[in-house]
Write an enzyme that holds these catalytic residues in place. Structure first.
Site, PDB file in Angstrom:
ATOM      1  N   ASN A 214       0.849  -1.195   0.000  1.00  0.00           N
ATOM      2  CA  ASN A 214       0.000   0.000   0.000  1.00  0.00           C
ATOM      3  C   ASN A 214       0.884   1.245   0.000  1.00  0.00           C
ATOM      4  O   ASN A 214       2.109   1.140   0.002  1.00  0.00           O
ATOM      5  CB  ASN A 214      -0.961  -0.017   1.200  1.00  0.00           C
ATOM      6  N   ALA A 278       1.438   1.495  11.719  1.00  0.00           N
ATOM      7  CA  ALA A 278       1.694   0.823  10.439  1.00  0.00           C
ATOM      8  C   ALA A 278       0.400   0.611   9.669  1.00  0.00           C
ATOM      9  O   ALA A 278      -0.662   0.432  10.251  1.00  0.00           O
ATOM     10  CB  ALA A 278       2.368  -0.530  10.701  1.00  0.00           C
ATOM     11  N   ASP A 282      -4.317  -6.049   5.071  1.00  0.00           N
ATOM     12  CA  ASP A 282      -5.363  -6.865   5.687  1.00  0.00           C
ATOM     13  C   ASP A 282      -5.263  -8.321   5.262  1.00  0.00           C
ATOM     14  O   ASP A 282      -5.645  -9.214   6.000  1.00  0.00           O
ATOM     15  CB  ASP A 282      -6.738  -6.306   5.304  1.00  0.00           C
ATOM     16  N   PRO A 310      -3.005 -11.446  10.592  1.00  0.00           N
ATOM     17  CA  PRO A 310      -3.302 -11.192  12.005  1.00  0.00           C
ATOM     18  C   PRO A 310      -3.475  -9.695  12.225  1.00  0.00           C
ATOM     19  O   PRO A 310      -2.842  -8.886  11.543  1.00  0.00           O
ATOM     20  CB  PRO A 310      -2.047 -11.702  12.724  1.00  0.00           C
ATOM     21  N   ASP A 311      -4.354  -9.323  13.143  1.00  0.00           N
ATOM     22  CA  ASP A 311      -4.512  -7.916  13.488  1.00  0.00           C
ATOM     23  C   ASP A 311      -3.561  -7.616  14.652  1.00  0.00           C
ATOM     24  O   ASP A 311      -3.794  -8.041  15.787  1.00  0.00           O
ATOM     25  CB  ASP A 311      -5.964  -7.611  13.868  1.00  0.00           C
ATOM     26  N   ILE A 312      -2.492  -6.897  14.342  1.00  0.00           N
ATOM     27  CA  ILE A 312      -1.435  -6.660  15.340  1.00  0.00           C
ATOM     28  C   ILE A 312      -1.974  -5.792  16.474  1.00  0.00           C
ATOM     29  O   ILE A 312      -1.771  -6.077  17.656  1.00  0.00           O
ATOM     30  CB  ILE A 312      -0.209  -6.010  14.657  1.00  0.00           C
ATOM     31  N   LYS A 344     -14.095   1.735  15.830  1.00  0.00           N
ATOM     32  CA  LYS A 344     -12.849   0.953  15.707  1.00  0.00           C
ATOM     33  C   LYS A 344     -12.156   0.828  17.054  1.00  0.00           C
ATOM     34  O   LYS A 344     -11.612  -0.228  17.380  1.00  0.00           O
ATOM     35  CB  LYS A 344     -11.914   1.619  14.687  1.00  0.00           C
TER      36      LYS A 344
END
Ligand code: C5P
Length: 406
Positions: A214, A278, A282, A310-312, A344
């Site tokens: 990205n 960061a 996704d 993984p969602d850090i 969120k």
């Protein structure tokens, strides 16, 4: 201003550039000597058109160096020794030319060689014509030097010797003196704290030569790491692939993928706070090809199967013994900024969310307009340079941790 005792015995190496404001350094030397600091000086060739080595020498009461390869200078004190013997290097006036040479890492005279060779903090007091100051080249040089840890005082705004008006005047000697004192005794409210910062994009390989990525530049996350380090924190920066340089005084762990970033983050715990700036991908490609995927003429394009990364942030924010006391996430949104960021915050389980509207030129750009979402509500910050957003956020973290034991 009472600085007595603050600067006594401190060794200042003054690098004098060639500008009309150079005469003001004589007053600066006088103030420094009054505070019992010892001052030695290097004059560039251009500086000697504005102040004489003799007057600088008389005020500093020590030898003034002007030449890089002078037999006597090198004999008495080599340029490396000169650069190391000081507690602080002060560049005043820092002309556009001198700043450009510093930013480029040139070592083409004694002043720039000493600046390149030093391992000591550097404070620059710019002075130049307003247009020269505002020129994109100068601004880029200043931003680069600031990123590398050079401190700045001024320039001030006002009428200039060239009959123009604007920012470009050398700060007044008392202000430079105060900046010197602050540089030598920086407040370190985050001393003893460990801060974990993630920054940059992640690269998710498709095969050995291709990847999904990205537009994140890492500028904001890196600036936050640098700002926290300046407040005395021990900082671990886990960075995806970026072109911005490693910030000064920060331990950097370079990673490529989201999975590597998570592993580096958990290996860096415990931390007092985690700031997840960061732009983590996704998804990754499920089953990365071991060899480059061949383009077969006439064949349909390969289908990429994706797997969820993984969602850090959510992992670090999950309750548990190693959860940092404060976990901060970012929310890049293009619509319904506050509502989405508030949702969120709850979804990820983090304490604060720094929300930004990325519908404009934020990704990869210089400035950021953020809203800070905490349990107390939403705070809108004005549009600021990313370095200033970082400074404010670091100050907020320092406030948050103030008063509790490190
Ligand atoms: O879910 P979203 O990507 O919008 O959330 C953004 C926040 O979550 C950022 O703080 C980002 O660093 C973090 N994040 C993460 N790991 C992911 C995805 C996002 O840490 N896989």
């Amino acid at each position: 201003m009472n600085l007595a005792g603050n600067l006594a015995g401190k060794r200042i190496l003054l690098i004098v550039g060639g500008g009309i404001a150079a005469y003001k350094v004589l007053e600066l030397i006088r103030l420094l000597r009054k505070e019992e600091a010892s001052v030695s000086a290097v004059l560039t060739a251009a500086a000697q058109h504005f102040v004489t080595p003799l007057s600088v020498q008389a005020l500093t009461e020590s030898r003034v160096c002007t030449e890089l390869l002078s037999l006597t200078d090198e004999n008495e004190m080599g340029h490396i020794q000169l650069s190391r013997a000081a507690d602080l290097l002060v560049v005043a006036p820092a002309t556009a030319n001198l700043l450009a040479r510093m930013a480029a890492g040139l070592a083409d005279d004694l002043a720039t060689t000493v600046l390149l060779a030093t391992d000591k903090p550097v404070l620059a007091a710019p002075a130049m014509n307003v247009r020269m100051w505002q020129h994109a080249a100068t601004q880029a040089n200043v931003a680069l030097l600031a990123q590398r840890g050079v401190g700045f005082v001024g320039p001030d705004e006002g009428p200039m010797a060239c009959n123009e008006y604007g920012p470009g005047r050398l700060s007044e000697p008392p202000a430079i003196l105060a900046a010197i004192a602050a540089a030598l005794h920086p407040p370190r409210p985050l001393a003893g704290r460990h801060m974990l910062v993630t920054s940059g994009p992640t690269h998710e390989p498709i095969d050995p030569v291709r990847y999904i990525a990205n537009r994140s530049s890492g500028r904001q996350g890196h600036a936050i790491a640098a700002a926290l380090a300046r407040l005395g924190a021990r900082v671990t920066l886990v960075s995806g692939p970026v072109t911005v340089p490693d910030p000064a005084g920060v331990a950097v762990r370079h990673v490529e993928t989201a999975e590597q970033m998570l592993a580096a983050c958990t290996a860096s715990l415990p931390a007092d706070a985690a700031i997840c700036a960061a732009a983590v991908a996704d998804w990754r490609v499920a089953g990365t090809a071991a060899a480059k995927i061949k383009k077969v003429p006439g064949a349909p394009p390969p289908a990429l199967a994706l797997a969820t990364n993984p969602d850090i942030l959510a992992t670090l924010a999950a309750p548990g013994p190693s959860r940092p006391r404060l976990v901060v996430g970012f929310a890049a949104e293009t619509e319904n900024l506050d509502a989405n960021a508030t949702a969120k915050r709850a979804r990820k389980g983090c304490d604060w969310i720094v929300a930004n509207d990325v519908s404009g030129d934020v990704m990869g750009g210089e400035a950021n307009e953020v809203h800070l979402v905490t349990a107390a509500g939403v705070e809108a910050w004005p549009r600021l340079a990313k370095e200033e957003v970082a400074r404010r956020l670091a100050a907020r973290l320092a406030d948050h941790f103030a008063g509790s034991a490190a």
